[in-house]
Structures are given as structure tokens and as C-alpha cells.
Design an enzyme around this catalytic site. Structure first.
Site, PDB file in Angstrom:
ATOM      1  N   ASP A 260       0.881  -1.167   0.000  1.00  0.00           N
ATOM      2  CA  ASP A 260       0.000   0.000   0.000  1.00  0.00           C
ATOM      3  C   ASP A 260       0.917   1.214   0.000  1.00  0.00           C
ATOM      4  OD1 ASP A 260      -2.069  -1.759   0.223  1.00  0.00           O
ATOM      5  OD2 ASP A 260      -2.667  -1.186   2.246  1.00  0.00           O
ATOM      6  N   ASP A 419     -13.290  -3.546  -1.654  1.00  0.00           N
ATOM      7  CA  ASP A 419     -13.014  -3.144  -0.262  1.00  0.00           C
ATOM      8  C   ASP A 419     -14.301  -3.267   0.556  1.00  0.00           C
ATOM      9  OD1 ASP A 419     -10.300  -2.301  -0.783  1.00  0.00           O
ATOM     10  OD2 ASP A 419     -11.156  -0.556  -1.787  1.00  0.00           O
TER      11      ASP A 419
HETATM   12  O1  1PR Z   1     -10.374   3.268  -5.324  1.00  0.00           O
HETATM   13  O2  1PR Z   1      -9.465   2.672  -7.525  1.00  0.00           O
HETATM   14  O3  1PR Z   1      -8.518   4.576  -6.285  1.00  0.00           O
HETATM   15  O4  1PR Z   1      -8.139   2.255  -5.555  1.00  0.00           O
HETATM   16  C1  1PR Z   1      -7.608   2.470  -4.282  1.00  0.00           C
HETATM   17  C2  1PR Z   1      -6.991   1.183  -3.850  1.00  0.00           C
HETATM   18  O5  1PR Z   1      -6.328   1.421  -2.622  1.00  0.00           O
HETATM   19  C3  1PR Z   1      -8.004   0.078  -3.625  1.00  0.00           C
HETATM   20  O6  1PR Z   1      -7.524  -1.106  -4.203  1.00  0.00           O
HETATM   21  C4  1PR Z   1      -8.073  -0.072  -2.104  1.00  0.00           C
HETATM   22  O7  1PR Z   1      -8.135  -1.434  -1.742  1.00  0.00           O
HETATM   23  C5  1PR Z   1      -6.749   0.503  -1.650  1.00  0.00           C
HETATM   24  N1  1PR Z   1      -6.863   1.236  -0.383  1.00  0.00           N
HETATM   25  C6  1PR Z   1      -7.451   2.423  -0.199  1.00  0.00           C
HETATM   26  N2  1PR Z   1      -7.290   2.807   1.083  1.00  0.00           N
HETATM   27  C7  1PR Z   1      -6.604   1.860   1.705  1.00  0.00           C
HETATM   28  C8  1PR Z   1      -6.195   1.855   3.105  1.00  0.00           C
HETATM   29  O8  1PR Z   1      -5.617   0.890   3.613  1.00  0.00           O
HETATM   30  N3  1PR Z   1      -6.462   2.950   3.802  1.00  0.00           N
HETATM   31  N4  1PR Z   1      -5.696  -0.261   1.039  1.00  0.00           N
HETATM   32  C9  1PR Z   1      -6.343   0.846   0.783  1.00  0.00           C
HETATM   33  C10 1PR Z   1      -6.203  -1.406   0.896  1.00  0.00           C
HETATM   34  C11 1PR Z   1      -5.964  -3.459   1.752  1.00  0.00           C
HETATM   35  C12 1PR Z   1      -4.940  -4.338   1.183  1.00  0.00           C
HETATM   36  C13 1PR Z   1      -4.032  -4.834   2.266  1.00  0.00           C
HETATM   37  C14 1PR Z   1      -4.633  -6.147   2.667  1.00  0.00           C
HETATM   38  C15 1PR Z   1      -3.675  -7.046   3.374  1.00  0.00           C
HETATM   39  N5  1PR Z   1      -5.502  -2.147   1.781  1.00  0.00           N
HETATM   40  O9  1PR Z   1      -4.237  -3.735   0.202  1.00  0.00           O
HETATM   41  O10 1PR Z   1      -2.785  -4.872   1.705  1.00  0.00           O
HETATM   42  O11 1PR Z   1      -5.766  -5.915   3.492  1.00  0.00           O
HETATM   43  O12 1PR Z   1      -3.290  -6.491   4.578  1.00  0.00           O
HETATM   44  P1  1PR Z   1      -2.832  -7.402   5.783  1.00  0.00           P
HETATM   45  O13 1PR Z   1      -2.174  -8.593   5.214  1.00  0.00           O
HETATM   46  O14 1PR Z   1      -1.854  -6.548   6.538  1.00  0.00           O
HETATM   47  O15 1PR Z   1      -4.052  -7.728   6.565  1.00  0.00           O
HETATM   48  P2  1PR Z   1      -9.195   3.261  -6.179  1.00  0.00           P
END
Ligand code: 1PR
Length: 565
Positions: A260, A419
Site C-alpha cells: 500500500d 473493499d
Molecule cells: O479506489 O481505484 O482509487 O483504488 C484504491 C486502492 O487502494 C483500492 O484497491 C483499495 O483497496 C486501496 N486502499 C485504499 N485505502 C486503503 C487503506 O488501507 N487505507 N488499502 C487501501 C487497501 C488493503 C490491502 C491490504 C490487505 C492485506 N488495503 O491492500 O494490503 O488488506 O493487509 P494485511 O495482510 O496486513 O491484513 P481506487
């Protein structure tokens, strides 16, 4: 692998000592590779792999270049229909067929294999170059009972020894395709096959003409060894490496490392990680957590055996991606040293910049493909697209981001990132969205049923659309893979959301990547045992060094789950 390098050129006017100028020129020409890049997509990885092996790339810019090439590499990208149209329009078809019929050094990759056949079912029926007998057909997901596209690392079965594949006969290579050739139609040509529900052609060869359905440039050190054996036959192994008895064959379940990425408060692009999507420190003034540098970490995970690396630009939804030069640079630099598939997400959508210039989602995606991404991941925009799809009675306009990118780059290049957040209901009739009877938890008031609500803008806004409904819609519109997060599980180390992964994997016939919650290697075994997902993704445990990718794969191997070692 042998280190390769160029012969240094003689200084101008220097007396001829040692090798003559002609010999030096001949040595340089001997390291030239002509690349047939017809401009349809990402061939940066092929370029990077060839360069890494110490060869110099010359682009084919005219039909004459094909005739004079000493080695020709053809990395087919996109759809076969447009590939054949471009070959014809540029006048490449005849010289290419002559080159192939002469059995001169050629390596075709993926579409570069499929176009050699007489025809293909793709794009409503396309005539190929006709060098190899047979028709390329689509995998039938219903007959196979498996997801299509066939994505991931699979074994190869050599039909005969071959300098190209001898040294890697016991390894897995990376595939990503929906169409395949049947070995029964081209026995003479078939060098190796692979099985995915049925046997299909993995590689062909006659004379010095080679082509593979798999991507050597995305198959790590195995793929580089294959390319090297083609470019420099002196590196080839004389005999096939024996396959260890009892080695599980077939498609491996993938382990993906996720980064991320966002700017921290100093404006530096960092890898961060949230707990249920909150990426700010609880103390220290609430800074964005900094877990490392994106390019460096990507390289480390590649070295440690990650089957793929995914970058999510988590604030991409509010930035202008075409101005996001640091993120494009991350992709360029990563693809120079990482030879497994790279996915990028965040901000893949249409937008208008400050000067009023409109960019389609296709243009945004194209910029990432040119920078080295193999797949783009669409998050927020996919929710909007799916809502419009249902509101219009499941109409396909051809205009959505998913449809446009899938049409040009193929379904396998389009991932949809979901998400979702769990919503408990006393009774399934409370929602129009599909509910599941939870197997491992109960709601705060003892509720047994739940659904998973899609969110946009990084979980900031929920919509009345379930994850199952979203997955079905985007599959119908042409997405090739689902990246299934779960906000409740993200960063908790408590294991994947099994009910969600199971429900979505059963609802679609495209591969599903389980994400969020991995805390120990056993969680991967569990999600692969209990659901039909194709891959498991983790972030926090890898970034914090709590669990290594090797440990996860070691556990999987011990538990009898096919994995690429
Ligand atoms: O909406 O097309 O601009 O895409 C934004 C992207 O960023 C999406 O794919 C969304 O999942 C991701 N995203 C947005 N905000 C966050 C955040 O964490 N605040 N991250 C985010 C998503 C989830 C996974 C994470 C897994 C595994 N994070 O990427 O890596 O949950 O984590 P873990 O193994 O530590 O539990 P757009």
C-alpha cells in the site's frame, strides 16, 4: 546464470591491437536482438529481461528489419484480432512468415505463439499466420470447472529434450491467458505441454523457431534462464533436469505481496499499512506509517519468492494519476529488476485535470502498462460501474473503464479490487444483497447472517451493493481477476475472511485473490483448503518481518498445497 556483457568498442583512431574492428562489430551484432513491438501494450518487461541478459535491443521499424534480423523476439500483447491487423497494416506478415518458414531464430511469447497458428476463436474468429496447423480456442470454464483466464505458475511437461527447456524441466513458469492451442493438432511442433483441466500447448519448436504460451519475462530466474538459452545457446543444459518423484504438478496457488503506497506528511512516497484501513500511527502525532521504500521492498519480495507484487496507490482516488510521476517511476524502476507480474491500483478511472484536459480510464491504464505494470486494479470506479450496470438492467455499454481496458489489453490485465465491510442482518430479507450464513462468527446481537458492503475511496464511503453482486457484475463486464480485501480483517493477523472468500470464489468463474488478515503461514493453508481462491495476498506480516514468504510457501508445501518454490 552466466554474466554477460558487451565487447568494448575500439577507441576512434586507436591502432588495431587485439580483435579487429570488424571482429568487434561482429561481436556487437552478435548480441543484437530485434524486438517486434507493434505498440499494443506493455513490452517493457521483455525489454528489461533482454537487457538484463546483456543483449542489445533493436526495434523492428520496417519489414526489412525482419528480413535482416539475426534473432527476433515477438512478445504478443493485447487481443489477437488487433495484433494480426497491425502486422498486416505494417507489411510485416509476409517477411515474418518467410522468416519463420526458414526456421531462423525466433521466440514468440503468448500471443506471439497463438498468431503462428492457422486461426483463433478470439475476436470473433481471426486468421493467423498459418505456420503451425490448428486453431487456438478459448478455455471453457464450465467444462473445466476452473477459473478462466488461466493465471499463475504451472509446471511444464517436455515432449522431447530441448536446449530451451532442459534446464528448467522441474520448474514452474507464469501463464496468463484464456485461449490455448491443442497439441493433437500440431504434434510435430509441440515441444512441451501443460495441464489446466486439459492438456494444452506450452511451447512449440521447429528449427530455431520457438514460442511459448507462458511468459519467460515474468517467470523469475527460470524465465530468464529460458530466454538466455534462446539468446545464447551455449548456456543451455544438454539434458532435461529430472523431476523429483512425488513433486506436485499443476497450477500453484499464488502468494502475493502487497504494497500500500502513499505520500507521507513530508511528501515522500512510502509503503504504509493500516489497521482496518487506518494507516496513521496511533501516537507520534498520527503520522502516516512508514514501512519502507516501494521499489526496494518490491525487489526484496521478488528475491524472497513472491509470485506477484501488487502496488496500491491508496490515495490514488484523489490524485491526478497522469501527474503522479513518482508512482509511474516506481513501476518503471521495479520492472527493471523484478521479473514476476506487477499489478498497480489506485486512481484507475477517467478524470479531467486542472487545465480541463480529459483522460479516459484507458489512457490512465495505458500509462501504467507502458511504465511496466502487467495488470491494473480498479477499486472505486468498479463500484460506480457495477451500480450503473444493475440500474440499466445489466446493459453493457462498452464505455466503462473495465470494458475499455479489457477490450484493448485483455481480461487478464484487469483486476477489480473490492473493499468490503461486513454487515450483520437479523434476517436476509433486510437487504437486496446476497447474504451468507456465517460459519465462524456471530453479529453483536447474535445475528447469523451477513453480507459484505462495497465501499469506495479507501473505505470512506459505503454503497448499497454487495461484494458478491460487484464480483458478478465486473466479471460480466470483462474483468479477469478479483482482489478481495476485507476491511474488518485488514491488519488484524486473525486470518482471511473465509466465508467472504468462499462466497465470492463460488459466485464467479474468474480467479479470486484472498486478501486481508493473514497472520501466520497456516492462514494460507486454511484459505486454500477451505475456499476455491487462486491466490493469497498479505501485507503487514511481510513488511514487519513477522513471517517470510519462504515460510508461507514451506508451510503450503508441507500441507500438500502446490506452490512455486
Ligand atoms: O479506489 O481505484 O482509487 O483504488 C484504491 C486502492 O487502494 C483500492 O484497491 C483499495 O483497496 C486501496 N486502499 C485504499 N485505502 C486503503 C487503506 O488501507 N487505507 N488499502 C487501501 C487497501 C488493503 C490491502 C491490504 C490487505 C492485506 N488495503 O491492500 O494490503 O488488506 O493487509 P494485511 O495482510 O496486513 O491484513 P481506487
Amino acid at each position: 546464470m552466466q554474466a554477460l556483457g558487451f565487447a568494448p568498442p575500439a577507441a576512434p583512431g586507436a591502432p588495431l591491437v587485439g580483435p579487429s574492428r570488424r571482429a568487434v562489430r561482429a561481436a556487437a551484432a552478435d548480441r543484437e536482438v530485434y524486438l517486434l513491438d507493434y505498440g499494443a501494450g506493455n513490452v517493457r518487461s521483455v525489454r528489461n529481461a533482454i537487457k538484463k541478459l546483456g543483449f542489445e535491443i533493436k526495434d523492428v521499424t520496417s519489414p526489412l528489419d525482419i528480413a535482416k534480423a539475426r534473432r527476433l523476439v515477438f512478445p504478443g500483447v493485447g487481443a489477437l484480432g488487433s495484433c494480426m491487423e497491425i502486422l498486416k497494416a505494417k507489411g510485416y506478415e509476409k517477411p515474418l512468415v518467410d522468416y519463420l518458414n526458414d526456421g531462423r531464430p525466433f521466440y514468440g511469447i503468448c500471443l506471439g505463439l497463438q498468431c503462428l497458428f492457422e486461426g483463433s476463436e478470439e475476436s470473433g474468429g481471426v486468421e493467423g499466420l498459418g505456420v503451425i496447423p490448428g486453431t487456438v480456442r478459448r478455455f471453457d470454464e464450465k467444462a473445466l470447472g476452473m477459473p478462466v483466464p488461466h493465471i499463475g505458475w504451472n509446471t511444464i511437461d517436455l515432449r522431447r529434450p530441448s536446449p530451451l527447456l532442459n534446464g528448467v524441466a522441474d520448474k514452474r513458469v507464469y501463464y496468463v491467458h484464456s485461449f490455448h492451442a491443442d497439441p493433437a493438432e500440431c504434434e510435430d511442433w509441440t515441444l512441451a505441454t501443460t495441464t489446466y483441466g486439459k492438456e494444452f500447448v506450452a511451447a512449440v519448436n521447429k528449427g530455431d523457431v520457438y514460442a511459448s504460451q507462458f511468459h519467460p519475462e515474468k517467470s523469475g530466474t527460470t524465465g530468464l534462464a529460458i530466454l538466455n538459452a534462446f539468446l545464447d545457446p551455449s548456456t543451455a543444459a544438454p539434458e532435461p533436469v529430472p523431476i523429483p518423484a512425488g513433486q506436485p504438478r499443476g497450477l500453484a496457488r499464488r502468494v502475493i505481496a502487497c504494497l500500500d503506497v502513499r505520500s507521507n506528511d513530508n511528501g515522500d512516497l512510502v509503503v504504509t499499512k493500516g489497521d482496518q484501513y487506518d494507516v496513521r500511527e496511533k501516537s507520534d502525532g498520527g503520522d502516516v506509517r512508514n514501512l519502507g521504500k516501494p521499489v526496494e521492498l518490491c525487489g526484496t519480495y521478488y528475491e524472497n519468492g513472491a509470485d506477484e507484487v501488487t502496488f496500491l496507490n491508496i490515495t490514488g482516488f484523489r490524485d491526478c494519476p497522469m501527474d503522479d510521476l513518482p508512482m509511474l517511476e516506481v513501476m518503471k524502476q521495479s520492472s527493471e529488476k523484478v521479473f514476476v507480474p506487477l499489478t498497480v491500483g489506485g486512481g484507475i478511472k477517467e478524470f479531467t485535470d486542472d487545465s480541463g484536459r480529459f483522460y479516459s480510464a484507458l489512457e490512465v491504464a495505458a500509462e501504467y502498462f507502458r511504465s511496466g505494470a502487467d495488470k491494473v486494479s480498479i477499486g472505486s470506479d468498479a463500484v460506480d460501474v457495477a451500480e450503473r450496470y444493475y440500474a440499466s438492467g445489466k446493459a453493457k455499454t462498452g464505455q466503462s473503464s473495465i470494458e475499455q481496458i479489457s477490450r484493448v489489453y485483455g481480461a487478464q490485465a484487469v483486476v477489480v479490487s473490492i473493499d468490503p465491510r461486513r454487515v450483520w442482518v437479523a434476517d436476509p430479507s433486510e437487504t437486496k444483497n446476497a447474504c451468507v450464513r456465517a460459519t465462524s462468527a456471530r453479529g453483536p446481537n447474535g445475528e447469523e447472517h451477513c453480507w459484505w458492503q462495497c465501499t469506495v475511496r479507501g473505505g470512506r464511503e459505503g454503497r448499497d451493493l454487495g461484494a458478491i453482486e460487484l464480483a458478478r457484475a465486473v466479471e460480466d463486464l470483462g474483468a479477469g481477476e478479483i482482489l478481495l480485501n476485507c476491511i474488518d480483517k485488514d491488519g488484524t493477523n486473525s486470518g482471511f475472511e473465509l466465508d467472504l472468500v468462499d462466497a465470492v470464489s463460488r459466485a464467479v468463474t474468474i480467479p479470486v485473490i484472498a486478501s486481508s488478515g493473514a497472520g501466520k503461514p497456516e492462514h494460507f493453508t486454511e484459505v486454500f483448503d477451505k475456499t476455491a481462491c487462486s491466490a493469497g495476498l498479505a501485507a503487514g506480516i511481510f513488511h514487519r518481518g513477522e513471517v517470510g514468504i519462504g515460510e508461507v510457501k514451506g508451510r503450503m508445501a508441507q500441507d500438500g498445497i502446490p506452490t512455486r518454490q
